[in-house]
Design a protein around this motif. Structure first.
Motif, PDB file in Angstrom:
ATOM      1  N   THR A  89       9.708   2.123  -8.861  1.00  0.00           N
ATOM      2  CA  THR A  89      11.056   2.623  -9.159  1.00  0.00           C
ATOM      3  C   THR A  89      11.310   3.981  -8.509  1.00  0.00           C
ATOM      4  O   THR A  89      12.457   4.367  -8.300  1.00  0.00           O
ATOM      5  CB  THR A  89      11.269   2.742 -10.676  1.00  0.00           C
ATOM      6  OG1 THR A  89      10.361   3.705 -11.219  1.00  0.00           O
ATOM      7  CG2 THR A  89      11.066   1.392 -11.359  1.00  0.00           C
ATOM      8  N   GLU A  90      10.216   4.692  -8.186  1.00  0.00           N
ATOM      9  CA  GLU A  90      10.334   5.996  -7.523  1.00  0.00           C
ATOM     10  C   GLU A  90      10.222   5.868  -6.004  1.00  0.00           C
ATOM     11  O   GLU A  90      10.144   6.875  -5.298  1.00  0.00           O
ATOM     12  CB  GLU A  90       9.233   6.931  -8.037  1.00  0.00           C
ATOM     13  CG  GLU A  90       9.309   7.198  -9.540  1.00  0.00           C
ATOM     14  CD  GLU A  90       8.089   7.936 -10.060  1.00  0.00           C
ATOM     15  OE1 GLU A  90       7.244   8.341  -9.227  1.00  0.00           O
ATOM     16  OE2 GLU A  90       7.968   8.110 -11.275  1.00  0.00           O
ATOM     17  N   ASN A  91      10.206   4.618  -5.516  1.00  0.00           N
ATOM     18  CA  ASN A  91      10.082   4.339  -4.080  1.00  0.00           C
ATOM     19  C   ASN A  91       8.797   4.910  -3.490  1.00  0.00           C
ATOM     20  O   ASN A  91       8.774   5.370  -2.344  1.00  0.00           O
ATOM     21  CB  ASN A  91      11.297   4.874  -3.317  1.00  0.00           C
ATOM     22  CG  ASN A  91      12.567   4.118  -3.655  1.00  0.00           C
ATOM     23  OD1 ASN A  91      12.550   2.891  -3.749  1.00  0.00           O
ATOM     24  ND2 ASN A  91      13.657   4.845  -3.862  1.00  0.00           N
ATOM     25  N   LYS A  92       7.736   4.875  -4.288  1.00  0.00           N
ATOM     26  CA  LYS A  92       6.427   5.292  -3.814  1.00  0.00           C
ATOM     27  C   LYS A  92       5.526   4.068  -3.684  1.00  0.00           C
ATOM     28  O   LYS A  92       5.665   3.092  -4.425  1.00  0.00           O
ATOM     29  CB  LYS A  92       5.807   6.307  -4.772  1.00  0.00           C
ATOM     30  CG  LYS A  92       6.565   7.633  -4.804  1.00  0.00           C
ATOM     31  CD  LYS A  92       5.897   8.623  -5.730  1.00  0.00           C
ATOM     32  CE  LYS A  92       6.639   9.959  -5.708  1.00  0.00           C
ATOM     33  NZ  LYS A  92       6.021  10.948  -6.634  1.00  0.00           N
ATOM     34  N   LEU A  93       4.612   4.138  -2.737  1.00  0.00           N
ATOM     35  CA  LEU A  93       3.724   3.007  -2.486  1.00  0.00           C
ATOM     36  C   LEU A  93       2.522   3.051  -3.420  1.00  0.00           C
ATOM     37  O   LEU A  93       1.732   4.000  -3.357  1.00  0.00           O
ATOM     38  CB  LEU A  93       3.237   3.024  -1.037  1.00  0.00           C
ATOM     39  CG  LEU A  93       2.217   1.944  -0.657  1.00  0.00           C
ATOM     40  CD1 LEU A  93       2.822   0.550  -0.790  1.00  0.00           C
ATOM     41  CD2 LEU A  93       1.696   2.170   0.767  1.00  0.00           C
ATOM     42  N   PRO A  94       2.334   2.044  -4.277  1.00  0.00           N
ATOM     43  CA  PRO A  94       1.128   1.990  -5.102  1.00  0.00           C
ATOM     44  C   PRO A  94      -0.067   1.551  -4.254  1.00  0.00           C
ATOM     45  O   PRO A  94      -0.024   0.502  -3.612  1.00  0.00           O
ATOM     46  CB  PRO A  94       1.451   0.932  -6.170  1.00  0.00           C
ATOM     47  CG  PRO A  94       2.932   0.678  -6.055  1.00  0.00           C
ATOM     48  CD  PRO A  94       3.279   0.965  -4.631  1.00  0.00           C
ATOM     49  N   LEU A  95      -1.121   2.364  -4.267  1.00  0.00           N
ATOM     50  CA  LEU A  95      -2.345   2.062  -3.527  1.00  0.00           C
ATOM     51  C   LEU A  95      -3.492   1.912  -4.526  1.00  0.00           C
ATOM     52  O   LEU A  95      -3.950   2.897  -5.096  1.00  0.00           O
ATOM     53  CB  LEU A  95      -2.658   3.186  -2.544  1.00  0.00           C
ATOM     54  CG  LEU A  95      -1.882   3.205  -1.228  1.00  0.00           C
ATOM     55  CD1 LEU A  95      -1.935   4.591  -0.611  1.00  0.00           C
ATOM     56  CD2 LEU A  95      -2.462   2.177  -0.259  1.00  0.00           C
ATOM     57  N   VAL A  96      -3.938   0.699  -4.728  1.00  0.00           N
ATOM     58  CA  VAL A  96      -5.069   0.452  -5.621  1.00  0.00           C
ATOM     59  C   VAL A  96      -6.342   0.577  -4.802  1.00  0.00           C
ATOM     60  O   VAL A  96      -6.539  -0.148  -3.819  1.00  0.00           O
ATOM     61  CB  VAL A  96      -4.987  -0.938  -6.277  1.00  0.00           C
ATOM     62  CG1 VAL A  96      -6.155  -1.132  -7.248  1.00  0.00           C
ATOM     63  CG2 VAL A  96      -3.658  -1.108  -7.010  1.00  0.00           C
ATOM     64  N   VAL A  97      -7.208   1.493  -5.193  1.00  0.00           N
ATOM     65  CA  VAL A  97      -8.431   1.755  -4.437  1.00  0.00           C
ATOM     66  C   VAL A  97      -9.622   1.618  -5.363  1.00  0.00           C
ATOM     67  O   VAL A  97      -9.702   2.284  -6.394  1.00  0.00           O
ATOM     68  CB  VAL A  97      -8.410   3.172  -3.819  1.00  0.00           C
ATOM     69  CG1 VAL A  97      -9.697   3.417  -3.027  1.00  0.00           C
ATOM     70  CG2 VAL A  97      -7.191   3.357  -2.927  1.00  0.00           C
ATOM     71  N   GLY A  98     -10.556   0.750  -5.002  1.00  0.00           N
ATOM     72  CA  GLY A  98     -11.744   0.630  -5.853  1.00  0.00           C
ATOM     73  C   GLY A  98     -12.488  -0.657  -5.621  1.00  0.00           C
ATOM     74  O   GLY A  98     -11.961  -1.589  -5.003  1.00  0.00           O
ATOM     75  N   GLY A  99     -13.706  -0.689  -6.152  1.00  0.00           N
ATOM     76  CA  GLY A  99     -14.576  -1.807  -5.833  1.00  0.00           C
ATOM     77  C   GLY A  99     -14.860  -2.791  -6.946  1.00  0.00           C
ATOM     78  O   GLY A  99     -15.695  -3.669  -6.781  1.00  0.00           O
TER      79      GLY A  99
END
Length: 307
Positions: A89-99
């Motif tokens: 909603t804030e026009n930001k890219l969600p980046l999921v990082v992890g193993g």
């Protein structure tokens, strides 16, 4: 539909560094997909980003729990979905990082993880088996009730065993077959890999660096509170040092055990993502321009143009 980028791959391959660069360049924020980085005060053994890196880009689901608190994949799924929705909603890219493969699978596949409360009687029975160290009984229960999951999940992880049994009992379906059919977000999975020997060298070097940074003190803290830390005490980098603190093994042998278990974990991670998820893989040694290639493909996924 919400667009989400996830960076996956074996431990020590460089996921965090790539996540930081992409977040800074693409107006993104990082959501940790790691099952151990949630814990406060456990920084070195969990390979958290440095304080400077954490400050450079907003990070979510890092340092949100005390080590004596339980944290489940369902907790992660609910919190991560909420954060991703807010970022979109804030026009930001969600980046999921992890193993942690199953954490990511819970998001991508929108798994139905059951709706039972933690205080259900049968769950308390399972937890009691875990507390008393009877992991073999948990393994036997899962093997009988859900042989499919028994073959695919990490049966040395008591939390995974309990969750798999819970899901089977509450939904009637195996945890590895859960998918409610509703696609809530569009994911692009970036997978980093490397030649095996180079990756193993990276793992060994990282363990040595962790020791220089103070891993022994952090592991001693976990050892001294191991009865209070039901999940953290089983983390790679901590549990292997317990024999050293107990006077049952020398330090070098314990450090070798950390490196060996980390290598085995890396292999399991790669196998899981390769077999269970649709990942676009990049070999960081073979492709000298892999970061540029990743950026271009993310821009295509987002529907934009690369400068």
């Amino acid at each position: 539909m919400i667009k989400v980028v996830a960076i996956v791959g074996p431990t020590a391959v460089g996921k965090s560094a790539l996540g930081l660069k992409l977040a800074q360049k693409l107006n993104g924020e990082i959501i940790s997909g790691d099952s151990m980085q949630i814990y406060r005060h456990l920084d070195i053994g969990t390979a958290k980003d440095s304080p400077e890196e954490l400050a450079a880009v907003p990070h979510h689901l890092v340092d949100i729990c005390n080590a004596n608190q339980r944290y489940t994949v369902k907790n992660f799924q609910e919190k991560a979905k909420s954060i991703i929705t807010d970022l979109a909603t804030e026009n930001k890219l969600p980046l999921v990082v992890g193993g942690t493969g199953f954490y990511l699978s819970s998001l991508v596949n929108n798994l139905n993880l059951g709706g039972k409360k933690d205080d259900d009687e049968y769950r308390q029975e399972l937890v009691q088996l875990e507390k008393s160290g009877q992991i073999e009984k948990l393994q036997a229960i899962l093997k009988e009730e859900d042989p499919i999951a028994y073959q695919q999940i990490d049966i040395e992880n008591s939390r995974r065993l309990i969750r798999a049994i819970e899901v089977k009992r509450s939904t009637g379906k195996s945890i590895v077959e859960q998918n409610n059919g509703h696609k809530w977000a569009d994911f692009y999975l970036v997978g980093l890999t490397d030649d095996r020997q180079k990756l193993y060298q990276r793992i060994n070097s990282r363990v040595d660096k962790m020791v220089e940074m103070g891993l022994l003190d952090e592991a001693k803290y976990v050892y001294d509170h191991r009865l209070e830390f039901p999940q953290a005490k089983n983390g790679i980098g901590y549990k292997e040092l317990f024999p050293y603190f107990a006077g049952q093994s020398d330090l070098d042998s314990c450090l070798d055990e950390i490196k060996k278990n980390s290598r085995h974990f890396a292999k399991r991670q790669f196998t899981y993502f390769r077999n269970q998820m649709d990942v676009d893989w990049y070999n960081i040694s073979d492709d000298k321009n892999y970061q540029k290639d990743i950026e271009q493909n993310i821009m295509k996924f987002l529907g934009g143009q690369n400068d």
